[in-house]
Design an enzyme around this catalytic site. Sequence first.
Site, PDB file in Angstrom:
ATOM      1  N   MET A   1      59.816  51.059  92.451  1.00  0.00           N
ATOM      2  CA  MET A   1      59.568  52.418  92.002  1.00  0.00           C
ATOM      3  C   MET A   1      60.807  52.887  91.311  1.00  0.00           C
ATOM      4  O   MET A   1      61.872  52.695  91.836  1.00  0.00           O
ATOM      5  CB  MET A   1      59.166  53.206  93.191  1.00  0.00           C
ATOM      6  N   PRO A   2      60.773  53.491  90.225  1.00  0.00           N
ATOM      7  CA  PRO A   2      59.685  53.564  89.267  1.00  0.00           C
ATOM      8  C   PRO A   2      59.767  52.436  88.221  1.00  0.00           C
ATOM      9  O   PRO A   2      60.789  51.761  88.097  1.00  0.00           O
ATOM     10  CB  PRO A   2      59.878  54.913  88.594  1.00  0.00           C
TER      11      PRO A   2
END
Length: 70
Positions: A1-2
């Site tokens: 993430m991300p």
Amino acid sequence: MPHVTIKMWTGRSDEIKTRLSEKVAQTIADDLGCKLSDVTVAVDDVNKEDWVDQVVSKEIENNPNIYFKK
């Protein structure tokens, strides 16, 4: 993430793509308060003549998730 994918016209060097990706990743890490090692950035080259069909029509037009467009 991300994870972020950058789409751009073909023709830019790996050096330019790497430098851009590093800047984008650092900004994301700073703004989201996450570790840089948690961010990934991909670069997809698209031929200029295919841009409208592959990117504009499929990913930009009528997309409510576009947060920046000039």
